[in-house]
Write an enzyme that holds these catalytic residues in place. Structure first.
Site, PDB file in Angstrom:
ATOM      1  N   ASN A 161      -8.998   8.005   3.633  1.00  0.00           N
ATOM      2  CA  ASN A 161      -9.533   8.657   4.842  1.00  0.00           C
ATOM      3  C   ASN A 161      -8.779   9.926   5.251  1.00  0.00           C
ATOM      4  O   ASN A 161      -9.365  10.840   5.820  1.00  0.00           O
ATOM      5  CB  ASN A 161      -9.621   7.662   6.005  1.00  0.00           C
ATOM      6  CG  ASN A 161      -8.288   7.036   6.343  1.00  0.00           C
ATOM      7  OD1 ASN A 161      -7.361   7.057   5.535  1.00  0.00           O
ATOM      8  ND2 ASN A 161      -8.192   6.485   7.531  1.00  0.00           N
ATOM      9  N   GLY A 237      -3.150   1.546   4.274  1.00  0.00           N
ATOM     10  CA  GLY A 237      -4.415   1.022   3.772  1.00  0.00           C
ATOM     11  C   GLY A 237      -4.782  -0.268   4.482  1.00  0.00           C
ATOM     12  O   GLY A 237      -4.391  -0.496   5.631  1.00  0.00           O
ATOM     13  N   SER A 238      -5.497  -1.113   3.772  1.00  0.00           N
ATOM     14  CA  SER A 238      -6.040  -2.315   4.403  1.00  0.00           C
ATOM     15  C   SER A 238      -4.985  -3.425   4.506  1.00  0.00           C
ATOM     16  O   SER A 238      -3.981  -3.419   3.779  1.00  0.00           O
ATOM     17  CB  SER A 238      -7.234  -2.814   3.602  1.00  0.00           C
ATOM     18  OG  SER A 238      -6.818  -3.148   2.301  1.00  0.00           O
ATOM     19  N   GLY A 242      -2.028  -4.477   1.775  1.00  0.00           N
ATOM     20  CA  GLY A 242      -0.662  -4.367   2.284  1.00  0.00           C
ATOM     21  C   GLY A 242       0.115  -5.670   2.124  1.00  0.00           C
ATOM     22  O   GLY A 242       1.293  -5.667   1.748  1.00  0.00           O
ATOM     23  N   GLU A 259       1.407   0.674   6.971  1.00  0.00           N
ATOM     24  CA  GLU A 259       0.515   1.206   8.009  1.00  0.00           C
ATOM     25  C   GLU A 259      -0.860   0.631   7.710  1.00  0.00           C
ATOM     26  O   GLU A 259      -1.541   1.077   6.788  1.00  0.00           O
ATOM     27  CB  GLU A 259       0.466   2.731   7.959  1.00  0.00           C
ATOM     28  CG  GLU A 259       1.781   3.412   8.262  1.00  0.00           C
ATOM     29  CD  GLU A 259       2.187   3.333   9.721  1.00  0.00           C
ATOM     30  OE1 GLU A 259       1.444   2.721  10.531  1.00  0.00           O
ATOM     31  OE2 GLU A 259       3.255   3.844  10.047  1.00  0.00           O
ATOM     32  N   CYS A 293      -7.631   4.906  11.040  1.00  0.00           N
ATOM     33  CA  CYS A 293      -6.941   3.655  11.383  1.00  0.00           C
ATOM     34  C   CYS A 293      -6.644   3.582  12.866  1.00  0.00           C
ATOM     35  O   CYS A 293      -6.706   2.527  13.476  1.00  0.00           O
ATOM     36  CB  CYS A 293      -5.656   3.553  10.588  1.00  0.00           C
ATOM     37  SG  CYS A 293      -4.585   4.953  10.887  1.00  0.00           S
ATOM     38  N   GLU A 471       6.134   6.005  10.722  1.00  0.00           N
ATOM     39  CA  GLU A 471       5.944   7.292  10.059  1.00  0.00           C
ATOM     40  C   GLU A 471       6.049   8.355  11.148  1.00  0.00           C
ATOM     41  O   GLU A 471       5.997   8.051  12.326  1.00  0.00           O
ATOM     42  CB  GLU A 471       4.538   7.365   9.449  1.00  0.00           C
ATOM     43  CG  GLU A 471       4.214   6.172   8.592  1.00  0.00           C
ATOM     44  CD  GLU A 471       4.196   6.484   7.131  1.00  0.00           C
ATOM     45  OE1 GLU A 471       4.965   7.359   6.694  1.00  0.00           O
ATOM     46  OE2 GLU A 471       3.397   5.868   6.435  1.00  0.00           O
TER      47      GLU A 471
HETATM   48  P1  NAD Z   1      -7.131  -0.082   0.470  1.00  0.00           P
HETATM   49  O1  NAD Z   1      -6.114  -1.057   0.920  1.00  0.00           O
HETATM   50  O2  NAD Z   1      -8.320  -0.579  -0.230  1.00  0.00           O
HETATM   51  O3  NAD Z   1      -6.503   1.009  -0.486  1.00  0.00           O
HETATM   52  C1  NAD Z   1      -5.376   1.790  -0.110  1.00  0.00           C
HETATM   53  C2  NAD Z   1      -4.654   2.221  -1.371  1.00  0.00           C
HETATM   54  O4  NAD Z   1      -4.109   1.073  -2.014  1.00  0.00           O
HETATM   55  C3  NAD Z   1      -5.527   2.915  -2.413  1.00  0.00           C
HETATM   56  O5  NAD Z   1      -4.811   3.960  -3.011  1.00  0.00           O
HETATM   57  C4  NAD Z   1      -5.787   1.797  -3.401  1.00  0.00           C
HETATM   58  O6  NAD Z   1      -6.109   2.274  -4.683  1.00  0.00           O
HETATM   59  C5  NAD Z   1      -4.458   1.084  -3.393  1.00  0.00           C
HETATM   60  N1  NAD Z   1      -4.486  -0.296  -3.889  1.00  0.00           N
HETATM   61  C6  NAD Z   1      -5.526  -1.169  -3.903  1.00  0.00           C
HETATM   62  N2  NAD Z   1      -5.156  -2.339  -4.453  1.00  0.00           N
HETATM   63  C7  NAD Z   1      -3.854  -2.218  -4.785  1.00  0.00           C
HETATM   64  C8  NAD Z   1      -2.893  -3.095  -5.374  1.00  0.00           C
HETATM   65  N3  NAD Z   1      -3.208  -4.334  -5.734  1.00  0.00           N
HETATM   66  N4  NAD Z   1      -1.641  -2.645  -5.551  1.00  0.00           N
HETATM   67  C9  NAD Z   1      -1.284  -1.403  -5.177  1.00  0.00           C
HETATM   68  N5  NAD Z   1      -2.149  -0.522  -4.625  1.00  0.00           N
HETATM   69  C10 NAD Z   1      -3.419  -0.924  -4.428  1.00  0.00           C
HETATM   70  O7  NAD Z   1      -7.506   0.724   1.817  1.00  0.00           O
HETATM   71  P2  NAD Z   1      -8.619   1.864   1.972  1.00  0.00           P
HETATM   72  O8  NAD Z   1      -9.952   1.225   1.977  1.00  0.00           O
HETATM   73  O9  NAD Z   1      -8.367   2.982   1.023  1.00  0.00           O
HETATM   74  O10 NAD Z   1      -8.269   2.435   3.419  1.00  0.00           O
HETATM   75  C11 NAD Z   1      -8.832   1.907   4.569  1.00  0.00           C
HETATM   76  C12 NAD Z   1      -7.843   1.040   5.318  1.00  0.00           C
HETATM   77  O11 NAD Z   1      -6.626   1.760   5.514  1.00  0.00           O
HETATM   78  C13 NAD Z   1      -8.294   0.674   6.711  1.00  0.00           C
HETATM   79  O12 NAD Z   1      -8.039  -0.683   6.941  1.00  0.00           O
HETATM   80  C14 NAD Z   1      -7.436   1.532   7.626  1.00  0.00           C
HETATM   81  O13 NAD Z   1      -7.221   1.027   8.903  1.00  0.00           O
HETATM   82  C15 NAD Z   1      -6.189   1.655   6.861  1.00  0.00           C
HETATM   83  N6  NAD Z   1      -5.476   2.855   7.251  1.00  0.00           N
HETATM   84  C16 NAD Z   1      -4.335   2.740   8.008  1.00  0.00           C
HETATM   85  C17 NAD Z   1      -3.657   3.876   8.409  1.00  0.00           C
HETATM   86  C18 NAD Z   1      -2.388   3.777   9.242  1.00  0.00           C
HETATM   87  O14 NAD Z   1      -1.626   4.749   9.266  1.00  0.00           O
HETATM   88  N7  NAD Z   1      -2.118   2.665   9.899  1.00  0.00           N
HETATM   89  C19 NAD Z   1      -4.126   5.144   8.053  1.00  0.00           C
HETATM   90  C20 NAD Z   1      -5.284   5.215   7.272  1.00  0.00           C
HETATM   91  C21 NAD Z   1      -5.943   4.057   6.880  1.00  0.00           C
END
Ligand code: NAD
Length: 490
Positions: A161, A237-238, A242, A259, A293, A471
């Site tokens: 995002n 990420g999600s 995480g 995050e 997020c 961060e």
């Molecule tokens: P995601 O968790 O699917 O992916 C995030 C990253 O992790 C990607 O680069 C993905 O390829 C990688 N990934 C996936 N599986 C993995 C694994 N097993 N091992 C290591 N890396 C792996 O999340 P998304 O769909 O890309 O992003 C959306 C989510 O991110 C939402 O839940 C959002 O709230 C969150 N987000 C949080 C923040 C914050 O700062 N708190 C900012 C942006 C997005």
């Protein structure tokens, strides 16, 4: 191959990965493509890094820790980062167009992202020679002091995002502290983190300090996080990903910053400036089509001003025209067909399971000429009970859920009734009420009378399922250095 047509950029977006300063294909030759979410058209491609490639990137990153990067004075290191900021500003229009094409976000937002990314390098560049230790008074027979040492190789796993800003947000403080970085961008939006390597090269960053291993999370991401030479993982990420990363990092005792998601409340009390509250709410939930997020996705409004808020909000939302990000539409596409489907399912659930009223939106869109794009209408779901899925779960789309309360105290209770704790906003003219809310709300950051107030220098992170670690700001640097204490008997 250079894509042509109305919505394109004049450069080849078939890129290579970055390891040890070289531009490489994957060891097995595999590549992935990336599309323009507004048109569904393929706009570029990149290698899908294998576990071997990731291993090579970490090795290079480890070697770079001991090379020119270490020999540089902290002031010179800081100058590299400040130069990178200037180059990012010079390249801002070009890179913003690529970010828009890859992610779908409106051009004005991508331009703001470029400025923010430059800001991270500038801000942390200024810290490189100011990470001072302390001296500890042990009496006349001892001398004791601390050093701040870089933790080592840092991994940065990036969501789709905010592709460039999330990369810059983690990499800039890591480099300022003297670490090296290996970045795993999201497969949906990989381009700008690869192009950032050219910026850092030109700024004078030694080879191997910044590496990018694009590809799938399950392969490149998993291999990176599992690598025993990675000292710290910065993940955005999600929640589920995480949690998995935290488990994997435990195997080699790497530290993690997580995050994760959010379901942040925007409280509007009866005495609020409703004009400001409306503007703040629109930005809080519809920026980047709600794929934020820290989005303010729950409007927690006092009953006395509920009708007045809706009267102002609904026509504004109904008037938002969807279109291509490069045309700077009011609202752009979502990043993928899958994300649109997730949003559509949540709204359908609100309709069916809870019989909730959809005041505006609640449907897919197909703007003229963009019928294959991934658009969802900006939506407001009114008067949702606390237990509804659209209240409790992160939708990650342009959907605002309204919760009505009868007092400022109830606003706090409703705000806290969430598994997440990323942000919270409040609109009120009563500073004591605002401060009581700030004190009692369980969130990493609180915005008073302006949602998203703050920026590069204000620490950012979550509580509860939104994660931990910070961060941005001075606070972020603590993830990237460790304190060594040296004590001598005189
Ligand atoms: P995601 O968790 O699917 O992916 C995030 C990253 O992790 C990607 O680069 C993905 O390829 C990688 N990934 C996936 N599986 C993995 C694994 N097993 N091992 C290591 N890396 C792996 O999340 P998304 O769909 O890309 O992003 C959306 C989510 O991110 C939402 O839940 C959002 O709230 C969150 N987000 C949080 C923040 C914050 O700062 N708190 C900012 C942006 C997005």
């Amino acid at each position: 191959m250079v894509a042509t047509g109305k919505w394109s950029v004049a450069e080849d977006l078939n890129l290579k990965m970055v390891i040890g300063g070289q531009r490489l294909e994957a060891s097995n030759g595999a590549r992935l493509t990336t599309e323009d979410p507004a048109t569904g058209r393929v706009i570029g491609s990149f290698p899908a890094a294998t576990a071997d490639d990731v291993g090579r990137a970490v090795e290079n990153s480890r070697a770079a820790l001991k090379g020119d990067w270490r020999r540089m004075t902290p002031a010179a290191r800081g100058r590299v980062l400040v130069r990178a900021a200037a180059i990012l500003r010079r390249e801002a229009d070009r890179l913003a167009r690529i970010e828009t094409l890859d992610s779908g976000k409106p051009l004005r937002e991508a331009k703001a992202d470029l400025e923010t990314s430059a800001g991270y390098f500038e801000y942390y560049g200024g810290f490189a020679d100011k990470l001072e230790g302390t001296s500890i008074p042990l009496g006349p027979d001892y001398m004791s002091f601390t050093l701040h040492e870089p933790v080592g190789v840092t991994a940065h796993v990036i969501p789709w995002n905010f592709p460039l800003t999330t990369t810059a947000r983690g990499v800039a403080p890591a480099l300022a502290a003297g670490c090296t970085a290996v970045v795993k961008p999201a497969a949906l939006t990989t381009l700008t983190s690869l192009l950032l390597a050219d910026v850092l090269d030109e700024a004078g960053l030694p080879a191997g300090v910044y590496n990018v291993v694009p590809g799938r999370g399950s392969e490149a991401g998993a291999a990176l996080v599992a690598h025993p030479d990675v000292a710290h993982v910065t993940f955005t990420g999600s929640v589920a990903t995480g949690q998995g990363i935290m488990r994997t990092a435990a195997d080699h005792v790497a530290s993690v910053t997580l995050e994760l998601g959010g379901k942040s409340p925007v409280a509007v009390l009866a005495d609020a400036d409703l004009g400001a509250a409306v503007e703040g709410t629109l930005k809080a939930i519809y920026m980047n089509a709600g794929q934020v997020c820290s989005a303010g996705s729950r409007l927690v409004v006092e009953r006395k001003v509920h009708a007045a808020m809706m009267e102002r909000l609904v026509p504004r939302v109904a008037a938002m025209e969807a279109g291509h990000g490069l045309d700077d539409a009011a609202i752009g596409p979502m990043v993928s067909a899958e994300q649109v489907q997730i949003v559509a399912d949540y709204v359908e659930d609100a309709r069916r399971a809870n019989s909730l009223e959809i005041l505006v939106g609640g449907r897919r869109l197909a703007p003229a000429g963009l019928e294959r794009g991934h658009f969802y209408a900006p939506t407001i779901i009114d008067d949702a009970p606390r237990s509804a899925r659209v209240v409790q779960e992160e939708i990650f789309g342009p959907v605002l859920t309204v919760q009505i309360v009868d007092s400022p105290e109830e606003a706090i209770a409703v705000a806290n009734d969430s598994p997440f704790g990323l942000c919270a906003g409040i609109y009120t003219r009563d500073i004591a009420r605002a401060m009581a809310f700030a004190r009692d709300v369980d969130a990493g950051q609180v915005f008073i009378n302006q949602y998203f107030a703050g920026g590069i220098s204000t620490p950012f992170g979550g509580t509860k399922m939104s994660g931990f670690g910070r961060e941005k700001g001075l606070a972020a640097l603590a993830s990237y250095y460790r304190v060594k204490c040296i004590t001598t008997r005189l």
